[in-house]
Design a protein around this motif. Structure first.
Motif, PDB file in Angstrom:
ATOM      1  N   GLY A 145     -19.279  -0.136   6.532  1.00  0.00           N
ATOM      2  CA  GLY A 145     -19.805  -1.135   5.601  1.00  0.00           C
ATOM      3  C   GLY A 145     -19.147  -2.486   5.693  1.00  0.00           C
ATOM      4  O   GLY A 145     -19.595  -3.431   5.026  1.00  0.00           O
ATOM      5  N   PHE A 146     -18.090  -2.623   6.519  1.00  0.00           N
ATOM      6  CA  PHE A 146     -17.427  -3.907   6.672  1.00  0.00           C
ATOM      7  C   PHE A 146     -17.855  -4.523   8.006  1.00  0.00           C
ATOM      8  O   PHE A 146     -17.543  -3.990   9.071  1.00  0.00           O
ATOM      9  CB  PHE A 146     -15.909  -3.745   6.627  1.00  0.00           C
ATOM     10  N   SER A 147     -18.545  -5.621   7.925  1.00  0.00           N
ATOM     11  CA  SER A 147     -19.117  -6.246   9.118  1.00  0.00           C
ATOM     12  C   SER A 147     -18.041  -6.576  10.153  1.00  0.00           C
ATOM     13  O   SER A 147     -17.041  -7.225   9.839  1.00  0.00           O
ATOM     14  CB  SER A 147     -19.851  -7.532   8.725  1.00  0.00           C
ATOM     15  N   GLY A 148     -18.253  -6.108  11.396  1.00  0.00           N
ATOM     16  CA  GLY A 148     -17.357  -6.428  12.498  1.00  0.00           C
ATOM     17  C   GLY A 148     -16.171  -5.505  12.644  1.00  0.00           C
ATOM     18  O   GLY A 148     -15.460  -5.572  13.657  1.00  0.00           O
ATOM     19  N   TYR A 149     -15.937  -4.635  11.664  1.00  0.00           N
ATOM     20  CA  TYR A 149     -14.781  -3.753  11.715  1.00  0.00           C
ATOM     21  C   TYR A 149     -15.150  -2.467  12.443  1.00  0.00           C
ATOM     22  O   TYR A 149     -16.131  -1.799  12.096  1.00  0.00           O
ATOM     23  CB  TYR A 149     -14.285  -3.431  10.306  1.00  0.00           C
ATOM     24  N   VAL A 150     -14.352  -2.084  13.438  1.00  0.00           N
ATOM     25  CA  VAL A 150     -14.601  -0.871  14.217  1.00  0.00           C
ATOM     26  C   VAL A 150     -13.845   0.293  13.576  1.00  0.00           C
ATOM     27  O   VAL A 150     -12.619   0.235  13.417  1.00  0.00           O
ATOM     28  CB  VAL A 150     -14.153  -1.047  15.679  1.00  0.00           C
ATOM     29  N   LEU A 151     -14.565   1.341  13.216  1.00  0.00           N
ATOM     30  CA  LEU A 151     -13.938   2.504  12.592  1.00  0.00           C
ATOM     31  C   LEU A 151     -12.962   3.172  13.562  1.00  0.00           C
ATOM     32  O   LEU A 151     -13.285   3.392  14.737  1.00  0.00           O
ATOM     33  CB  LEU A 151     -14.995   3.504  12.152  1.00  0.00           C
ATOM     34  N   GLN A 152     -11.770   3.518  13.066  1.00  0.00           N
ATOM     35  CA  GLN A 152     -10.688   4.041  13.908  1.00  0.00           C
ATOM     36  C   GLN A 152     -10.688   5.569  13.914  1.00  0.00           C
ATOM     37  O   GLN A 152      -9.788   6.221  13.394  1.00  0.00           O
ATOM     38  CB  GLN A 152      -9.349   3.469  13.438  1.00  0.00           C
ATOM     39  N   ARG A 153     -11.694   6.125  14.528  1.00  0.00           N
ATOM     40  CA  ARG A 153     -11.884   7.564  14.597  1.00  0.00           C
ATOM     41  C   ARG A 153     -10.878   8.177  15.585  1.00  0.00           C
ATOM     42  O   ARG A 153     -10.774   7.721  16.732  1.00  0.00           O
ATOM     43  CB  ARG A 153     -13.309   7.860  15.043  1.00  0.00           C
ATOM     44  N   PRO A 154     -10.125   9.198  15.188  1.00  0.00           N
ATOM     45  CA  PRO A 154      -9.152   9.806  16.108  1.00  0.00           C
ATOM     46  C   PRO A 154      -9.845  10.521  17.257  1.00  0.00           C
ATOM     47  O   PRO A 154     -10.959  11.042  17.104  1.00  0.00           O
ATOM     48  CB  PRO A 154      -8.377  10.782  15.218  1.00  0.00           C
ATOM     49  N   GLU A 155      -9.185  10.561  18.411  1.00  0.00           N
ATOM     50  CA  GLU A 155      -9.811  11.137  19.602  1.00  0.00           C
ATOM     51  C   GLU A 155     -10.117  12.625  19.443  1.00  0.00           C
ATOM     52  O   GLU A 155     -11.089  13.137  19.994  1.00  0.00           O
ATOM     53  CB  GLU A 155      -8.921  10.912  20.826  1.00  0.00           C
TER      54      GLU A 155
END
Length: 529
Positions: free
Chosen positions: A333-343
């Motif tokens: 929901g935050f424009s431009g922010y890449v979600l930091q999903r763990p590998e």
């Protein structure tokens, strides 16, 4: 703001159930609204409250959120920033406290100093961090409160000096920590100034009564500058910590709103589709570890516990509240922010369990691993705690003792780090990912339940404060979240979808991604149209 707190809220006992003496209330109230509250607030003192739901009724800051969560003028009619973004000037409207005395710029100066004074012990002081000397004063490194970058130029003009440009500064000032408080009442009554017979407010409502473990009632404040636009005479917040009972009261017409639990969601969707509001929130649900406790010693143990939770089963088959399973703290929901999903999130569950068992063995964890989960006495939180404990047992043989306690007890223990594991949540206070990440700063006071401290993490957030390129700033925030999640002081579980029944007679309960529904915007239409 803590998600369960915004929607549930903890406890104190207020000594009086009398009307505020300076306000005349017509009896009976012609326009009465009764809405649910899942629990009571920690305090009605804006500078000490963890939540803002009720203090928004009683107090108004320089800015407010509209019914749809946009920043709007409050006590300030307008504001402007200097070219370098370091000086903000706010122009105050003519307004009065409920005792008839004027609200002035000096009231705000007093209030900001009080909010940041370590003696106040406010949980939200980090929100005011951009103000010059705010961090130094709140940490006790600077004793002279007069150095704080807040000045009254005249009774209607307030000026802030910031340490770094903060374009979203007006949104920060919506927070309860930035609300004015009545110096005259505090100096006269001390800690008792928030009782109904002593409280002086500048907001749309005044406190009528507080029935502990029952309800919290507010009446319209005729001294409020926009009182004519407040369309209800009284709003009663009725305790609703049991969603099944609350739903029955709603269906019987006793209350105007009700949360909907997973067990009732399908039926409600079928029977009352036009009354159900399903709103995705800027909100995360997650597990918190006390980093000062036994589980703070080795991140491999925490990561193993994170890996074996089947979030799809948890949300879709057990909780069934419509929440979206997730692996990141900052939600979508935050424009431009890449979600930091763990590998590891993309591995099959069986492979994750195998890796988790290996991590526990490498860490030399005891067998069986014994855990203690502290949880709010709220049915959906209890469901999370039970289900997660069972998943840990099935995958790792861990034995989890679950302690269910009243919200006021849990909140106090979280603030004082007197727990091992808990289920928590966070809803954005403003639309920027830093509003999530700031609560894990080492100087985040009572909001950093995990007691997480990492100088590199703090430094990344500090750099983001002064970074003028938006894309570079977001990269710094992404790096900070990735660092924090790698150390695993929390286990992200899901992103909340608010499920609330709203009576057709109640207007003004608008869809709001920050989960605010200010009572000042409510109105009644008995025709139900």
């Amino acid at each position: 703001m803590p998600a369960f707190i915004r929607k549930k809220l903890p406890f104190i006992v207020v000594l009086s159930c009398l009307l505020l003496s300076s306000i005349a209330l017509a009896a009976p109230a012609a326009r009465l609204v009764r809405v649910h509250m899942l629990s009571e607030p920690s305090s009605l003192d804006p500078h000490k409250a963890i939540e803002d739901v009720f203090v928004l009724n009683l107090f108004e800051g320089l800015t407010i959120y509209s019914a749809t969560d946009t920043v709007a003028p409050g006590m300030a009619t307008s504001w402007e920033a200097s070219a370098d973004g370091l000086v903000w000037t706010f122009h105050l409207r003519d307004a009065s406290w409920s005792d008839g005395t004027p609200v002035t710029a000096e009231d705000f100066v007093y209030s900001f100093r009080r909010a940041l004074d370590p003696a106040t012990a406010g949980p939200y002081t980090s929100v005011l961090s951009p103000i010059a000397y705010a961090d130094e004063i709140s940490a006790g490194r600077e004793k002279d409160l007069n150095k704080l970058g807040v000045r009254a130029l005249d009774p209607h003009t307030l000026r802030f000096t910031l340490t770094h440009p903060t374009p979203w500064f007006p949104a920060l000032l919506v927070n309860q920590t930035a609300m004015p408080v009545p110096r005259q009442a505090i100096e006269k009554w001390g800690d008792q100034w928030t009782s109904a017979e002593h409280m002086v407010t500048n907001g749309p409502f005044a406190l009528k009564k507080w029935v502990p473990l029952g309800e919290l009632d507010f009446v319209r404040n005729p001294h409020f500058h926009d009182s004519a636009l407040v369309q209800v005479d009284e709003v009663d917040h009725v305790l609703a910590d049991d969603s099944e009972t609350t739903l029955k009261r709603y269906e019987a017409g006793e209350i105007d709103t009700s949360p909907v639990s997973g067990r009732d969601l399908s039926r409600v969707r079928r029977e009352r589709p036009t009354e159900l509001r399903s709103v995705p929130l800027l909100d995360s649900i997650y597990i918190v570890f006390n980093m000062g406790g036994p589980l703070g010693a080795d991140p491999r143990v925490r990561r193993a516990l994170a890996m074996v939770i089947d979030r799809d089963v948890l949300e879709n088959s057990i909780i069934r509240g419509g929440n979206t399973p997730g692996y990141t703290f900052v939600p979508p929901g935050f424009s431009g922010y890449v979600l930091q999903r763990p590998e590891w999130a993309d591995l099959r569950l069986a492979d994750r369990i195998a890796k988790a068992r290996k991590l526990l063995a490498e860490a030399g964890a005891p067998t069986p691993l014994k855990l203690h989960m502290l949880a709010y006495k709220l049915d959906f939180v209890e469901l999370y705690a039970k289900a997660i404990g069972e998943m840990w047992h099935a995958a790792l043989g861990a034995e989890t003792e679950t302690e269910i306690n009243e919200p006021r007890v849990v909140d106090s223990r979280l603030v004082h780090h007197d727990f091992e594991i808990t289920v928590s949540g966070w809803t954005a206070d403003y639309v920027d990912p830093v509003g999530f990440l700031n609560i894990f700063r080492s100087d985040a006071a009572g909001l950093n339940f995990a007691n997480y401290a990492n100088t590199e993490y703090d430094a990344l957030l500090d750099r983001s404060r002064i970074e003028t390129d938006p894309a570079t700033r977001l990269k710094l925030l992404e790096t900070a979240e990735r660092l924090m999640l790698n150390e695993q002081p929390i286990i992200p579980l899901s992103y909340m979808v608010d499920q609330t029944l709203v009576s057709p007679r109640l207007h003004g309960w608008d869809d709001a991604p920050l989960s605010r529904h200010p009572d000042r915007f409510l109105s009644i239409d008995e025709s139900g149209e």
